[in-house]
Design an enzyme around this catalytic site. Structure first.
Site, PDB file in Angstrom:
ATOM      1  N   TYR A 151      18.612 -11.850 -18.293  1.00 16.88           N
ATOM      2  CA  TYR A 151      18.183 -11.130 -17.092  1.00 16.88           C
ATOM      3  C   TYR A 151      19.443 -10.543 -16.471  1.00 16.88           C
ATOM      4  CZ  TYR A 151      15.225 -10.419 -12.889  1.00 16.88           C
ATOM      5  OH  TYR A 151      14.496  -9.888 -11.849  1.00 16.88           O
TER       6      TYR A 151
ATOM      7  N   HIS B 170      22.639 -13.932  -5.307  1.00 14.81           N
ATOM      8  CA  HIS B 170      22.448 -14.116  -6.746  1.00 14.81           C
ATOM      9  C   HIS B 170      23.556 -14.967  -7.364  1.00 14.81           C
ATOM     10  CE1 HIS B 170      19.249 -11.208  -6.303  1.00 14.81           C
ATOM     11  NE2 HIS B 170      18.829 -11.606  -7.483  1.00 14.81           N
TER      12      HIS B 170
ATOM     13  N   TRP C  63      11.615 -17.315  -2.884  1.00  7.40           N
ATOM     14  CA  TRP C  63      12.742 -16.417  -3.156  1.00  7.40           C
ATOM     15  C   TRP C  63      12.488 -15.046  -2.533  1.00  7.40           C
ATOM     16  CZ3 TRP C  63      17.641 -16.762  -4.591  1.00  7.40           C
ATOM     17  CH2 TRP C  63      18.313 -15.622  -5.034  1.00  7.40           C
ATOM     18  N   TRP C  64      11.267 -14.552  -2.708  1.00 10.60           N
ATOM     19  CA  TRP C  64      10.927 -13.261  -2.106  1.00 10.60           C
ATOM     20  C   TRP C  64      11.142 -13.290  -0.597  1.00 10.60           C
ATOM     21  CZ3 TRP C  64       5.488 -12.329  -4.662  1.00 10.60           C
ATOM     22  CH2 TRP C  64       5.671 -11.977  -6.000  1.00 10.60           C
TER      23      TRP C  64
ATOM     24  N   TYR D 154      23.354  -9.320  -1.300  1.00  9.02           N
ATOM     25  CA  TYR D 154      22.576  -9.411  -2.536  1.00  9.02           C
ATOM     26  C   TYR D 154      23.381 -10.129  -3.630  1.00  9.02           C
ATOM     27  CZ  TYR D 154      19.415  -8.016  -6.277  1.00  9.02           C
ATOM     28  OH  TYR D 154      18.538  -8.033  -7.331  1.00  9.02           O
TER      29      TYR D 154
END
Length: 104
Positions: free
Chosen positions: A41, A22, A76-77, A18
């Site tokens: 964000y 990112h 992206w999902w 993860y």
């Protein structure tokens, strides 16, 4: 400007994946978020529960939650679906959080 917060769930053992994904976020996705009104964000991880806590500031009707139909977001999902709890369309299972206190 509005402040948005929500939580998601990371699959066990996927912290490093993860973070890496990112760290290498797609420039087109980052631009889309900024262009949609997201000015900040941040995502935090509770390592005991694998709960991700996300916070963002957004202007106007902006916010990442309003981009579900955009092809970059859907891609992206799909890219993230193997390491997170997701819905049938690969969107992350996401629970909005209600703001109960704010200090300026």
């Amino acid at each position: 400007m509005k402040r948005l917060a929500f939580k998601m769930k990371l699959n066990p053992g996927q912290k490093e994946a993860y973070i890496k994904r990112h760290d290498e976020i797609w420039p087109k996705l980052e631009k889309l978020l900024k262009d949609s009104g997201v000015s900040e964000y941040t995502i935090f991880l509770d390592e005991e529960t694998n709960t991700l806590f996300a916070f963002q500031k957004a202007f106007g009707d902006g916010g990442s939650q309003n981009l579900a139909d955009h092809p970059i977001v859907q891609k992206w999902w799909d890219f993230m679906a193997d390491i997170m709890e997701t819905n049938a369309d690969n969107s992350p299972v996401c629970t909005p959080l209600k703001e109960v206190y704010y200090m300026d």
